[in-house]
Design a protein around this motif. Structure first.
Motif, PDB file in Angstrom:
ATOM      1  N   GLY A 102      -7.361 -44.343 -52.798  1.00  0.00           N
ATOM      2  CA  GLY A 102      -8.463 -44.832 -53.613  1.00  0.00           C
ATOM      3  C   GLY A 102      -9.385 -43.716 -54.062  1.00  0.00           C
ATOM      4  N   ILE A 103     -10.407 -44.075 -54.822  1.00  0.00           N
ATOM      5  CA  ILE A 103     -11.376 -43.130 -55.369  1.00  0.00           C
ATOM      6  C   ILE A 103     -12.718 -43.331 -54.669  1.00  0.00           C
ATOM      7  CG2 ILE A 103     -12.615 -42.382 -57.424  1.00  0.00           C
ATOM      8  CD1 ILE A 103      -9.676 -41.775 -57.563  1.00  0.00           C
ATOM      9  N   ASN A 104     -13.239 -42.248 -54.095  1.00  0.00           N
ATOM     10  CA  ASN A 104     -14.588 -42.284 -53.531  1.00  0.00           C
ATOM     11  C   ASN A 104     -15.568 -41.986 -54.659  1.00  0.00           C
ATOM     12  OD1 ASN A 104     -16.977 -42.050 -52.149  1.00  0.00           O
ATOM     13  ND2 ASN A 104     -16.217 -40.573 -50.638  1.00  0.00           N
ATOM     14  N   ILE A 105     -16.363 -42.978 -55.027  1.00  0.00           N
ATOM     15  CA  ILE A 105     -17.252 -42.846 -56.176  1.00  0.00           C
ATOM     16  C   ILE A 105     -18.285 -41.732 -55.996  1.00  0.00           C
ATOM     17  CG2 ILE A 105     -18.976 -44.475 -55.340  1.00  0.00           C
ATOM     18  CD1 ILE A 105     -17.666 -44.114 -58.961  1.00  0.00           C
TER      19      ILE A 105
ATOM     20  N   ILE B 279     -13.276 -47.323 -47.387  1.00  0.00           N
ATOM     21  CA  ILE B 279     -12.520 -48.404 -48.027  1.00  0.00           C
ATOM     22  C   ILE B 279     -13.147 -49.756 -47.721  1.00  0.00           C
ATOM     23  CG2 ILE B 279     -10.916 -48.742 -46.122  1.00  0.00           C
ATOM     24  CD1 ILE B 279     -10.056 -48.884 -49.877  1.00  0.00           C
ATOM     25  N   ASP B 280     -13.900 -49.838 -46.614  1.00  0.00           N
ATOM     26  CA  ASP B 280     -14.588 -51.091 -46.282  1.00  0.00           C
ATOM     27  C   ASP B 280     -15.704 -51.393 -47.275  1.00  0.00           C
ATOM     28  OD1 ASP B 280     -13.116 -51.851 -43.981  1.00  0.00           O
ATOM     29  OD2 ASP B 280     -14.154 -50.303 -42.827  1.00  0.00           O
ATOM     30  N   ASN B 281     -16.130 -50.384 -48.008  1.00  0.00           N
ATOM     31  CA  ASN B 281     -17.190 -50.566 -49.007  1.00  0.00           C
ATOM     32  C   ASN B 281     -16.598 -50.489 -50.414  1.00  0.00           C
ATOM     33  OD1 ASN B 281     -19.228 -50.684 -46.996  1.00  0.00           O
ATOM     34  ND2 ASN B 281     -19.279 -48.446 -46.894  1.00  0.00           N
TER      35      ASN B 281
ATOM     36  N   GLY C 230     -13.191 -60.535 -42.347  1.00  0.00           N
ATOM     37  CA  GLY C 230     -13.557 -59.963 -43.631  1.00  0.00           C
ATOM     38  C   GLY C 230     -13.287 -58.478 -43.752  1.00  0.00           C
ATOM     39  N   ASP C 231     -12.676 -57.875 -42.742  1.00  0.00           N
ATOM     40  CA  ASP C 231     -12.365 -56.448 -42.796  1.00  0.00           C
ATOM     41  C   ASP C 231     -11.094 -56.225 -43.610  1.00  0.00           C
ATOM     42  OD1 ASP C 231     -14.530 -55.879 -41.150  1.00  0.00           O
ATOM     43  OD2 ASP C 231     -13.326 -56.139 -39.317  1.00  0.00           O
ATOM     44  N   ILE C 232     -11.092 -55.187 -44.425  1.00  0.00           N
ATOM     45  CA  ILE C 232      -9.941 -54.879 -45.263  1.00  0.00           C
ATOM     46  C   ILE C 232      -8.791 -54.365 -44.401  1.00  0.00           C
ATOM     47  CG2 ILE C 232      -9.069 -53.373 -47.096  1.00  0.00           C
ATOM     48  CD1 ILE C 232     -11.819 -53.483 -48.358  1.00  0.00           C
TER      49      ILE C 232
END
Length: 429
Positions: A216-219, A245-247, A309-311
């Motif tokens: 993924g991409i960390n904004i 990734i949780d956010n 609710g955890d990814i």
């Protein structure tokens, strides 16, 4: 009848046995028909199939007219055989007539014609349907009266004759029918149809990319690092998150970002404007339901969450489609393939790979009703973190652990049957 010559009686007896054979064979042929093939031919306009389908819609009436005719000719044949036996052998001939007629009817009017009808039911059933349609119209009052009595007896034992017989196939029956259709359906089509049937029994947890393997991409990264990551990505859609990734804040379509990079307009602000709202799904969702949900929501990527609710992972539309048609995308450029063919014919496998993927790639039958990954399967079997070099056998498959860490198995070697084609690197994300 005593005035009729023996030759005439023998001829009548022969004709009655022939009729008995016809009744017996048609009964077996009608009841042995493939109902789905019958409906197909009837829909195509086949007259015999239409009449047969109509007759089989009320099996009590059909059996009534068949048995009425069959019993009539058998009883008549028995009476004529008795007369002939008395003429030639007197009272001793009764035993001879009984034994001989039983043998003749059994062989020539029952076993042989019924066997023929069971082998070629359509050749017997369709012509017979024309005859029985006429006979049923002629003898309907008798058949109706007989059915009233017979159906009354059935109701006494809690059987409703008016209840239509259910000829629908269950999923397991349909799966068995597909497995037996080797000559009629190509293997590739069989696999796809079976894949569709299996969607109901597989959950997104079984095929998802584990969270540790999600790219993924960390904004909050430097924009140049983000550009480099986007230009080197082999994924079409990437989750975008804030530090963890949780956010996760959304899903980015790579095509949109590449257009900004080409115009040198990619900034954190413009990147934020491209991010679509994230789509979360429970890990217990069946693939069948998720495929429909993707279709209804016009989505292609979803994040899998547990009961808290955890990814836990990520699943895409392509992952589900691959369960139906097999893998149709590969990533040959990846530097760390999860399955590597060894010189001795074995396979070095990343232990984070899903067992379902290993089974599909190597044509194995490792259990999939427990742990989802090879690492989980090994730990469940050994109940300890093994050392490198440890070997075990699961479902007849020899597994050798080649690399471990303090808390997991990293890789293992599997000796699998020879594959029809070289293993391609696996792209799970």
């Amino acid at each position: 009848m005593t005035d009729i010559s023996s030759g005439t009686l023998l001829f009548i007896l022969f004709v009655l046995i022939v009729f008995s054979a016809l009744f017996s064979s048609s009964e077996t042929g009608l009841m042995s028909l493939n109902r789905y093939r019958l409906k197909h031919k009837a829909n195509e306009g086949h007259r015999g199939a239409k009449l047969t389908l109509e007759l089989l819609s009320r099996p009590d009436r059909l059996l009534g007219v068949i048995l009425l005719g069959n019993n009539f000719v058998n009883i008549a044949a028995s009476a004529i055989a008795t007369i002939l036996a008395l003429r030639y052998y007197g009272e001793a001939g009764l035993a001879i007539a009984t034994g001989a007629l039983t043998f003749v009817i059994l062989v020539f009017a029952e076993v042989a014609p019924k066997t023929l009808a069971a082998i070629h039911p359509e050749r017997i059933a369709y012509p017979a349907a024309y005859v029985y349609t006429v006979l049923l119209a002629i003898f309907y009052p008798i058949v109706w009266f007989v059915n009233i009595l017979a159906n009354g007896m059935l109701r006494l034992i809690a059987v409703d004759p008016a209840e239509a017989r259910d000829h629908s196939l269950s999923t397991e029956e349909l799966r068995a029918a597909l497995n037996e259709a080797d000559q009629q359906v190509p293997q590739t089509h069989q696999d796809m149809l079976l894949g569709i049937l299996n969607l109901e029994n597989i959950t997104v947890e079984d095929i998802m990319v584990p969270r540790n393997d999600i790219t993924g991409i960390n904004i909050n990264d430097d924009i140049n690092n983000i550009k480099q990551q986007l230009t080197q990505s082999h994924r079409t859609r990437l989750p975008v998150f804030n530090e963890s990734i949780d956010n996760t804040i959304g899903i980015l379509h790579l095509r949109l970002a590449i257009a900004l990079i080409a115009d040198d307009e990619l900034t954190h602000e413009s990147l934020n404007s491209l991010i679509a709202e994230p789509y979360f799904i429970p890990e217990s969702t069946s693939l069948n339901n998720q495929l429909l949900s993707f279709q209804a929501s016009k989505r292609r990527t979803a994040l899998v969450v547990d009961e808290y609710g955890d990814i836990q992972g990520l699943v895409t539309l392509e992952d589900i489609l691959e369960e139906i048609v097999g893998e149709f995308t590969t990533n040959a450029s990846t530097s760390n393939p999860l399955i590597q063919t060894q010189a001795d014919g074995s396979y070095l496998i990343d232990a984070s790979l899903h067992i379902r993927e290993i089974n599909r790639k190597l044509n194995l039958d490792l259990p999939v009703d427990g742990p989802k990954t090879l690492n989980g399967l090994i730990l469940e079997q050994l109940e300890i973190i093994p050392e490198a070099g440890t070997s075990l056998k699961v479902a007849g498959v020899a597994i050798e652990i080649t690399k471990t860490t303090n808390n997991a198995v990293k890789s293992a070697r599997i000796q699998a049957p020879e594959l029809p084609a070289p293993i391609e690197p696996v792209d799970d994300n």
